[in-house]
Write an enzyme that holds these catalytic residues in place. Structure first.
Site, short mmCIF file in Angstrom:
data_model
loop_
_atom_site.label_atom_id
_atom_site.label_comp_id
_atom_site.label_asym_id
_atom_site.label_seq_id
_atom_site.Cartn_x
_atom_site.Cartn_y
_atom_site.Cartn_z
CG ASP A 1 -1.83 1.11 0.89
OD1 ASP A 1 -1.75 2.12 -0.18
OD2 ASP A 1 -2.96 1.23 2.18
CG ASP B 1 -2.28 6.76 7.32
OD1 ASP B 1 -3.12 7.44 6.15
OD2 ASP B 1 -3.16 5.12 7.19
CD GLU C 1 -6.49 9.75 5.95
OE1 GLU C 1 -6.82 9.00 4.70
OE2 GLU C 1 -6.13 8.74 6.02
CG HIS D 1 -2.11 9.73 -1.54
ND1 HIS D 1 -2.11 11.00 -1.11
CD2 HIS D 1 -1.80 8.48 -0.27
CE1 HIS D 1 -2.09 9.79 0.18
NE2 HIS D 1 -1.90 9.16 0.03
CG ASP D 2 -5.32 8.05 -1.10
OD1 ASP D 2 -4.97 7.07 -1.36
OD2 ASP D 2 -5.42 8.48 0.05
C1 NOJ Z 1 -4.93 6.80 3.66
C2 NOJ Z 1 -3.88 6.99 3.04
O1 NOJ Z 1 -4.19 7.91 2.08
C3 NOJ Z 1 -3.65 5.59 2.02
O2 NOJ Z 1 -3.62 6.00 0.18
C4 NOJ Z 1 -3.97 4.68 2.57
O3 NOJ Z 1 -3.99 3.15 1.07
C5 NOJ Z 1 -4.59 4.59 3.53
N1 NOJ Z 1 -4.16 5.22 4.52
C6 NOJ Z 1 -4.35 3.16 4.38
O4 NOJ Z 1 -3.37 3.51 5.42
#
Ligand code: NOJ
Length: 546
Positions: free
Chosen positions: A60, A200, A242, A307-308
């Site tokens: 990830d 996060d 976040e 980035h998501d």
């Molecule tokens: C949020 C992050 O922005 C994402 O990229 C990640 O896959 C998930 N949290 C899990 O850590």
């Protein structure tokens, strides 16, 4: 407590793997990023959000940590990190990094010990059950990949809990040892000079039966404890949350100024795209009106992309379908409950629209964060899997792509972009820096203006009722400074009168044009007649002398 420098700052998100490759091994790295600090300084950003750099199997992209205290070898060493921090600070740049509290990689030695030995002290670092019938009300986040938040571990013969990929077991925050471990991680990196963290996935730290396992009181209690620890030992460090939540659930993450300094404002983001596509600002206005006030020293962090996937979790089902239909017509543009595209392709590569979207973001309350590459309108590659399509190498020049070797080992770093419009040969920093009117130069100008005027970061907010619905007008005021920001969300030219009564400045008092695109102003007895070209905007400033 730190001076709230972050309230009128500009943040910049860096994905180190794709930023600059200093040794041609196909991976961006810390020495490469260090070489590009002059660039970030020239752009005018104040704070870098550095995405995960820790040892990881990268299932990830580093949010699956195998060692919290070491750097992923492709990215460099701890010495490289220290050098990077020193060079950033020398230039007056601050750096925050990801703090992944909720889970580790299944390759982490804690999980390896936990799964193989029921007596191990690490067993209780994770959440185990004999059957997967628990916490049924918790939603699945990665709906495209995961069928359950429980996975049977063949070694332990038990199910473990995970909110993200099954390779990312959740830590058990009910265990005080886990909490202590995480404060050690915080200490380690702040001792190395880091200026704070982007924390996060904070809503998911604790689980409780009969709840959706998000935003629980226990979670807030731990986060307040973490803030106290930071405050007492590193008073200048900041914490950014976040938490992809609705405004009323986000607000508690600020606490009474005793939890996070900043929180991303997730709900406003998709509504900016809705407003642009519908030529109507109502979605943005409504969500901001539904957003509770935050402590004076706190700040929202606002963004267009990251980035998501462009997450559509904080919209209604009907709005999600509308967004997908409009912005992600092809199935491969969608991921989970979102859209895996970058800013420029979402806005049809139209520099006027991209500039307008940024102007609008900058005019709203909060501290804006720019996702690397969006400042030049970089494209994406929807043929890559997962979120890799929005994580392609920074397009520095028309020559070698981002310093990444042409024989890079991974598709991620192959010369990219299916759609010719976004090829690095055409869209790159070097070309844009040479053109005075390029997107990069225009955004750089906006950054300077935003930072120079406290009304943006600190000011109150008032929406203006304008006769033309595609014109979005807002007034920001801080002390004697007043900024009127008007944006045309439509491609057609528009015109509207802003009455003097709406600007608490004496009629006719001169203004300063801070920034504008496609603007004509006519000053009259009743007010200002603003004419804006398609996707034009105007930021006008008064010093109120009354
Ligand atoms: C949020 C992050 O922005 C994402 O990229 C990640 O896959 C998930 N949290 C899990 O850590």
């Amino acid at each position: 407590m730190t001076t709230p420098w972050f309230k009128d700052a500009i943040f910049y998100e860096v994905y180190p793997r794709a930023f600059y490759d200093s040794n041609g091994d196909g991976h961006g790295d810390l020495p490469g990023l260090t070489q590009k600090l002059d660039y970030l300084q020239a752009l005018g950003v104040d704070c870098i959000w550095l995405q995960p750099i820790y040892s990881s199997p990268l299932l990830d992209d580093g949010y699956d940590i195998a060692d919290y205290y070491n750097i992923q070898p492709q990215y460099g060493t701890l010495e490289d990190f220290k050098h990077f921090m020193a060079e950033a600070h020398r230039r007056g740049l601050r750096v925050i990094a990801d703090l992944v509290l909720n889970h580790t990689s299944d390759q982490h030695p804690w999980f390896q010990a936990a799964r193989s030995d029921p007596q191990s002290p690490y067993r209780d670092y994770y959440v185990w059950r004999d059957d997967p019938q628990h916490y049924q009300e918790a939603r699945i986040i990665f709906v495209d990949t995961e069928k359950s938040n429980w996975t049977l571990d063949p070694v332990a013969g038990k199910y473990f809990w995970h909110r993200f990929y099954s390779s990312q077991p959740d830590l058990n925050f009910d265990n005080p040892a886990v909490q202590a471990e995480m404060l050690n991680v915080v200490k380690f990196w702040l001792d190395l000079g880091l200026d704070g963290f982007r924390a996060d996935a904070v809503p998911y730290l604790f689980e409780r039966e009969g709840t959706n396992c998000e935003n629980l009181p226990e979670t807030h209690a731990f986060l307040k404890h973490m803030r106290r620890f930071v405050e007492e030992n590193y008073p200048n460090a900041i914490l950014l949350a976040e938490a992809n939540q609705w405004p009323q659930d986000l607000r508690p993450y600020f606490g009474d100024g005793d939890e996070f300094h900043m929180c991303f404002h997730f709900p406003v983001m998709p509504r900016i795209f809705m407003a642009l596509a519908r030529h109507d600002a109502s979605p943005v206005i409504e969500i901001l009106q539904a957003t509770p006030a935050i402590p004076e020293a706190g700040q929202w962090c606002t963004f267009l992309r990251n980035h998501d996937e462009l997450t559509l979790e904080m919209v209604s089902e009907a709005e999600r379908q509308w967004m997908w239909a409009h912005y992600a017509p092809e199935a491969r543009m969608r991921l989970n409950l979102g859209i895996r595209r970058r800013l420029a392709p979402l806005l049809e590569g139209d520099p006027r629209k991209i500039e307008l979207a940024n102007a609008l973001l900058f005019a709203l309350p909060g501290t804006p964060i720019i996702y690397y590459g969006d400042e030049i309108g970089m494209g994406d590659n929807i043929w890559l899997d997962d979120r890799d399509g929005v994580r392609t190498p920074m397009q520095w020049s028309a020559g070698q792509n981002a310093g990444f070797s042409a024989t890079a080992p991974e598709a991620l770093y192959a010369p990219i972009i299916a759609d010719g419009v976004f090829r690095y040969q055409e869209v790159n920093l070097t070309a844009q820096q040479a053109q005075p009117d390029s997107l990069w130069n225009r955004l750089r100008g906006l950054i300077d203006v935003r930072k120079a005027h406290r009304a943006f970061g600190w000011g109150s907010l008032r929406f203006l009722a304008l006769t033309n619905p595609s014109m979005f007008g807002l007034v920001r005021q801080h002390g004697s400074e007043l900024v009127l920001a008007v944006h045309n969300l439509a491609p057609e030219p528009v015109q509207s009168v802003v009455a003097w009564a709406d600007i608490p400045a004496p009629a006719g008092q001169a203004y300063v044009e801070l920034a504008a695109s496609g603007l004509t102003v006519d000053t009259g007895a009743k007010g200002l007649t603003l004419a804006l070209e398609g996707y034009g905007y105007a930021w006008l400033q008064w010093e109120i002398t009354s």
